[in-house]
Motif scaffolding. Structure first.
Motif: not given
Length: 449
Positions: A138-139, A145-147, A150, A317, A319-320, A323
């Motif tokens: 996720e990085s 980002g977890r989308s 990303m 994105r 969804d991020d 985060l």
């Protein structure tokens, strides 16, 4: 578990839907639909896509090369997106048409006729699919980002970090191009070497050559001492050339020569020096359009675009957001209780309704305003008279209260100025009738640069 977006009938979905494979609710793979382009010329070879982005033009480096006098070097591109297939004109000289209608940006249907200048192609769906691996993390360095957008970016950046090829970062202003370049450097074999940044749009053209290549003492008025340039300073590491689209035309062949030979000559020197530097360049302009307009050398563009990486805008994105807000707050020194306050679901839901034309930079500035004023500001607020800003405190000395008000005005004005001119500092300085070095001092003062 496999997840796809239904765009209509099952036949349409089979042909034009990106399918995401998830494992324990984490995206691990994209299945991207292929498309085909059939030239009208009966002897033309059928082209079948193997990438989500297809560049079409007369230059040999294009994914699909059309040797036709009316086709520009970088004429158009086709992208496979979540909602279907999209064609964008790249500032071509003779235009792009879909079914006879001239377009700059349009969605494609199965069987559509695409005309580039006078060259015709038929667009076809339904050529199967290919897989794109998504990163499990996720990085990547400074990026989070977890989308799906990303995860896909992180997988590309991991490959970029493993090689020393030149990289061109594209994307809207505020998407984090400098952070991306720094992250590639930090994950590469050159991580122990220097990371040097040169903003081609922030340095007066008459000083940029010296900034890049250095100069010898007495080589021009004011050169009171020998000075090494950015290429020598970055020896053994990475040189990040930001706003490369602002590079003056007379410097472009000199940069091209350095990229090809990895040798530089200081201003006023007679001999060359070898440099071992990895180049990462960035732009928020459409360089392909600049190539077609003759403002940017095509050979330099293709030398920079060995690997081209496009950074997704924040609106793609969302969804991020949790985060991102968490990371932005912690980097600014926020405590756990403050992070919890600004990542609660109601506030994040409000953030998801924003358009965010300034992307992550705008989000960072908005979060900071909310923290400073200790209230949820309206999205898009500019701290003008209509904003919910507390009245000046009479408990402060006049000069302190005035300085605080001026700081708020300056920051709001600068943010709006940069947004109005797509983060082009030179254009912003001209519009504001400000001296560019002074504008840069203000930008640094308010941490906008």
């Amino acid at each position: 578990m496999t997840l796809g977006r239904n765009l209509g009938s099952m036949e349409d979905m089979d042909q034009s839907t990106i399918v995401i494979t998830r494992l324990q609710d984490q995206p691990v793979k994209m299945e991207v639909p292929r498309f085909a382009l059939q030239p009208a010329n009966p002897h033309g070879e059928l082209f079948v896509s193997e990438e989500p982005r297809c560049i079409i033009g007369s230059h040999p480096s294009s994914h699909l090369t059309l040797e036709h006098p009316t086709v520009s070097r970088c004429h158009a591109e086709i992208r496979v997106e979540e909602n279907g297939f999209r064609i964008l004109d790249s500032g071509s000289a003779n235009g792009t048409r879909v079914d006879g209608v001239r377009v700059n940006d349009a969605w494609l249907r199965h069987g559509a006729t695409i005309t580039l200048g006078e060259a015709e192609l038929q667009f076809r769906m339904g050529e199967g699919r290919y897989d794109i691996k998504l990163a499990a993390e996720e990085s990547f360095g400074e990026l989070v980002g977890r989308s799906v957008a990303m995860r896909r970016l992180f997988a590309v950046l991991q490959r970029c970090a493993s090689v020393s090829a030149t990289v061109l970062l594209e994307g809207e202003t505020g998407t984090g191009k400098e952070a991306t370049a720094a992250s590639i450097h930090a994950q590469s074999k050159r991580a122990d070497g220097p990371f040097v940044v040169v903003d081609a749009g922030a340095i007066p053209p008459n000083l940029l050559e010296s900034e890049l290549f250095g100069h010898e003492k007495g080589s021009f008025t004011g050169a009171s001492a020998t000075r090494i340039g950015a290429f020598e300073a970055a020896h053994g590491g990475t040189l990040f050339l930001d706003e490369i689209g602002e590079l003056p035309q007379d410097l472009q062949p000199k940069l091209l020569r350095v990229l090809e030979q990895r040798r530089i000559r200081r201003v006023g020197a007679s001999s060359y020096r070898d440099v071992d530097v990895r180049i990462i360049a960035a732009t928020n302009r459409t360089l392909r359009a600049s190539v077609n307009d003759g403002e940017f050398r095509p050979d330099l563009f293709y030398r920079l675009a060995v690997i081209t990486v496009e950074l997704p805008p924040l609106r793609q994105r969302l969804d991020d957001l949790e985060l991102l807000v968490d990371a932005l707050l912690r980097r600014s020194g926020a405590q756990d209780s403050e992070v919890a306050r600004w990542t609660e679901p109601g506030f994040l839901a409000q953030l998801s309704r924003g358009s965010w034309p300034g992307n992550v930079r705008e989000l960072r500035n908005y979060i900071e305003r909310c923290r400073v004023l200790e209230t949820v500001m309206p999205l898009g607020s500019d701290l003008g008279p209509s904003a919910d800003v507390p009245a000046p405190s009479a408990s402060l000395p006049f000069q302190d209260a005035k300085a605080r008000a001026v700081d708020r005005f300056e920051r709001a004005y600068l943010e709006e100025l940069l947004k109005e001119h797509n983060d082009n500092v030179s254009a912003a300085a001209r519009a504001a009738e400000m001296n560019r070095p002074y504008l840069h001092r203000l930008l640094r003062k308010h941490r906008l640069r």
